[in-house]
Design an enzyme around this catalytic site. Sequence first.
Site, short mmCIF file in Angstrom:
data_model
loop_
_atom_site.label_atom_id
_atom_site.label_comp_id
_atom_site.label_asym_id
_atom_site.label_seq_id
_atom_site.Cartn_x
_atom_site.Cartn_y
_atom_site.Cartn_z
CG HIS A 53 -1.92 -1.07 1.25
ND1 HIS A 53 -2.97 -1.06 2.11
CD2 HIS A 53 -2.05 -2.20 0.49
CE1 HIS A 53 -3.73 -2.12 1.90
NE2 HIS A 53 -3.18 -2.84 0.93
CD GLU A 55 -1.58 4.46 3.32
OE1 GLU A 55 -2.64 5.10 3.29
OE2 GLU A 55 -1.42 3.39 2.68
CB SER A 80 -8.93 6.88 5.39
OG SER A 80 -8.98 6.54 6.74
CB CYS A 82 -6.10 -0.30 5.11
SG CYS A 82 -4.43 -1.00 5.05
CB CYS A 85 -1.47 1.53 6.18
SG CYS A 85 -1.20 0.75 4.56
#
Length: 157
Positions: A53, A55, A80, A82, A85
């Site tokens: 991801h 992040e 936002s 998950c 992350c």
Amino acid sequence: MNNDTYFINEALKEAKKSLAEGGIPIGAVLVKDDEIISRGHNRLIQNRSVIFHAEIDAIENAGRLNHDDYIKCTLYSTLSPCSMCSGAIVLYNIPKVVIGENNTLMGAENFLKKNGVEVVVLNNTDCKNLFEKYVKENPKSWINELSKVGNSTEVDD
């Protein structure tokens, strides 16, 4: 332009980079002392990854920082974060997350807050529009990604 706007725009550049590579348009930057120390973007499709991801990519690209570095960082993400992350954010003691927008996808913001992370949501329309356009134009790809992890990423604890 304030710092949050500048850095979320840099994260947005990463999201667009992912999109240009055929991936999901989510981007992130890790900032320490008002300087970007790493960048990342979603690489699930490009790398056939289950964990890259945006992040996670940004945290990985920062290399091995020490505790004193992490506690001076802010993570900027176009969407936002998950559960996975958010867990990494808490694990590495990153004290602040700035989110481009959380209407299209709500992550584990309550988990972050319950663990002492400051969460700021900018409601950035560019982040929202980019992601919504992707989902509209790639519904099968997005549904496929959601089916791998379930469609709820909010964590109560």
